[in-house]
Enzyme design. Structure first.
Site, PDB file in Angstrom:
ATOM      1  N   HIS A  82       0.929  -1.383  -0.025  1.00  0.00           N
ATOM      2  CA  HIS A  82      -0.128   0.005  -0.053  1.00  0.00           C
ATOM      3  C   HIS A  82       0.932   1.508   0.220  1.00  0.00           C
ATOM      4  CE1 HIS A  82      -3.605   2.913   0.754  1.00  0.00           C
ATOM      5  NE2 HIS A  82      -2.388   3.397   1.730  1.00  0.00           N
ATOM      6  N   ASP A 161     -15.367   1.769   7.119  1.00  0.00           N
ATOM      7  CA  ASP A 161     -14.396   2.829   6.500  1.00  0.00           C
ATOM      8  C   ASP A 161     -15.110   3.946   5.514  1.00  0.00           C
ATOM      9  OD1 ASP A 161     -11.585   4.192   6.598  1.00  0.00           O
ATOM     10  OD2 ASP A 161     -11.716   3.338   4.255  1.00  0.00           O
ATOM     11  N   ARG A 168     -15.247  12.109   7.775  1.00  0.00           N
ATOM     12  CA  ARG A 168     -14.034  12.895   7.992  1.00  0.00           C
ATOM     13  C   ARG A 168     -13.739  13.840   6.930  1.00  0.00           C
ATOM     14  NH1 ARG A 168      -9.895   8.390   7.931  1.00  0.00           N
ATOM     15  NH2 ARG A 168      -8.570   9.935   8.496  1.00  0.00           N
ATOM     16  N   SER A 183      -7.848   3.392   9.054  1.00  0.00           N
ATOM     17  CA  SER A 183      -8.413   3.568   7.828  1.00  0.00           C
ATOM     18  C   SER A 183      -7.706   2.859   6.864  1.00  0.00           C
ATOM     19  CB  SER A 183      -8.762   4.917   7.212  1.00  0.00           C
ATOM     20  OG  SER A 183      -9.208   5.164   5.794  1.00  0.00           O
ATOM     21  N   LYS A 187      -8.769  -1.756   5.695  1.00  0.00           N
ATOM     22  CA  LYS A 187      -8.928  -2.292   4.349  1.00  0.00           C
ATOM     23  C   LYS A 187      -7.768  -3.163   3.835  1.00  0.00           C
ATOM     24  CE  LYS A 187      -8.924   1.886   2.025  1.00  0.00           C
ATOM     25  NZ  LYS A 187      -9.117   3.187   3.386  1.00  0.00           N
TER      26      LYS A 187
END
Length: 433
Positions: A82, A161, A168, A183, A187
């Protein structure tokens, strides 16, 4: 249990119990807790924070708010990657194929871009016919068959999320490290891989402005992953300027293909080789970074990595001829050069303004439902440390709508020059595990 009492508890700086965090996440996901109460709680978290245990529990509750993908039918140790995002960040399009070509299954769920950063899915969708939404059965089969799949996030993955991030985004509660970490990690954990490598970027074109903030976020996410039994590591990388030379969807895909052909930008290649080396170690292919790097270099030199990308594109319905012949990608109507007005060394190159220029040309989206023009964007000719003569090309603008004076000025303003050589920025500062 009442939400108003939990808001007050966190506002006063007290720690939540696991039962309270479950109540908050489950209640908001189901719609029992209204937006105005959830936004109040999120703001309290921004001011008072969450400790390590609270952050891990919040992540776990968000992860289990929807589907958790079972990748046990995929052979081998699955390693996911990620990136926290940046301008010109086409890393997944290179890193996925080179790691998969070394025998490590890469089953990756990615996102779209919003604002000045382009998303991996948008780049992939510039390949004609390619589908980014495939069902779990086909996802597993594809990874077993060709070692690589990069798809869109399932609609039932981590619904908590989705709701919390949307809230947010409009309540000024995005920039809070426990909320950012939960968050991202909820995921990644729901996506089912055995190990996770995080590329946490800092600088002008990144979400975190300073290296200290990037390290804090990385450590928080590593602690979450470790607490939930996942081998989690992080590279801390510099996004003080765009990664590579291309900014824009099909332009970035072509640059990724160049890299898999062995002649891509040095910074993009180096980031992928360093990150990929750690992923091979996480997958237990080797315990040596030197050996891992050689395996990745061999995958590029032999064209095995390029063939892996072709196989993935074909499996997802795309025309793999575009990978073998990238000149087939549609081109913008005009390529307009922007010439330097000064002589000197490039001292600074702000990534974010250039990303915004690409977005304004049509290469990104300000709103989630905006259409994208895959052909437009920027190709940089000069980056930090390069010498430039007045009248030399700084940037080529690929556009279907011309180039306004305003956008040209924004490009000029992204560059800062010096009479003395300033050196090139270090790309990866540290690896945390």
């Amino acid at each position: 249990m009442r939400m108003v009492d939990l808001i007050e508890k966190k506002k006063d700086g007290f720690k939540h119990t696991p039962e309270e965090i479950h109540f908050i996440v489950a209640g908001y996901t189901k719609g029992d807790i209204p937006d105005y109460q959830m936004s109040a709680w999120l703001m309290a978290v921004c001011f008072q924070g969450l400790d390590k245990e609270e952050t891990a529990i919040l992540t776990k509750e968000m992860m289990h708010s929807g589907d958790v993908i079972d990748l046990s039918r995929i052979q081998g140790i699955k390693v996911d990657k990620h990136s926290t995002g940046g301008v010109g960040d086409k890393t997944s399009l290179v890193l996925g194929p080179i790691v998969a070509a070394c025998g490590v299954p890469v089953a990756k769920m990615s996102g779209r871009g919003l604002g000045h950063t382009g998303g991996t899915l948008d780049k992939l969708e510039s390949i004609p016919g390619l589908h980014i939404m495939i069902d779990e059965e086909d996802f597993v089969k594809q990874v077993n068959d060709c070692g690589l799949a990069i798809i869109g996030q399932s609609g039932h993955l981590d619904p908590a999320d989705k709701k919390m991030y949307a809230l947010r985004d409009v309540t000024a509660t995005v920039s809070c490290i426990p909320l950012i970490a939960s968050s991202i990690m909820s995921k990644k954990l729901a996506a089912g891989s055995d190990a996770i490598l995080l590329d946490v970027k800092y600088g002008d074109g990144a979400f975190m402005n300073t290296i200290e903030e990037a390290k804090e976020l990385a450590r928080t996410m590593i602690e979450i992953g470790d607490s939930l039994g996942k081998d989690t590591r992080a590279t801390i990388s510099n996004m003080s300027q765009p990664l590579g030379y291309a900014i824009g969807n099909s332009l970035e895909v072509k640059e990724a293909i160049d890299t898999l052909n062995g002649h891509g930008p040095e910074d993009l290649l180096e980031l992928c080789l360093q990150a990929g080396s750690h992923m091979l170690i996480q997958a237990q292919k080797t315990d040596s970074l030197i050996t891992a790097r050689k395996m990745l270099e061999d995958a590029i030199e032999s064209k095995k990595a390029l063939r892996t990308l072709c196989a993935m594109v074909k499996a997802q319905g795309g025309d793999d001829a575009f990978i073998r012949h990238p000149e087939m990608f549609p081109k913008a109507k005009e390529v307009i050069p922007v010439y330097s007005q000064k002589t000197g060394y490039v001292k600074d190159l702000k990534a974010k303004p250039l990303g915004i220029v690409s977005m304004k040309l049509g290469g990104g989206r300000e709103k989630t439902d905006d259409d994208i023009d895959y052909s437009v964007g920027l190709v940089l000719h000069k980056k930090i440390g390069d010498f430039v003569k007045k009248g030399e090309v700084l940037v080529e603008v690929h556009t279907n709508t011309g180039l306004s004076q305003e956008l040209e000025t924004e490009i000029f303003n992204a560059y800062d020059f010096s009479d003395e050589f300033v050196g090139k920025p270090q790309l990866i500062d540290e690896v945390l595990s």
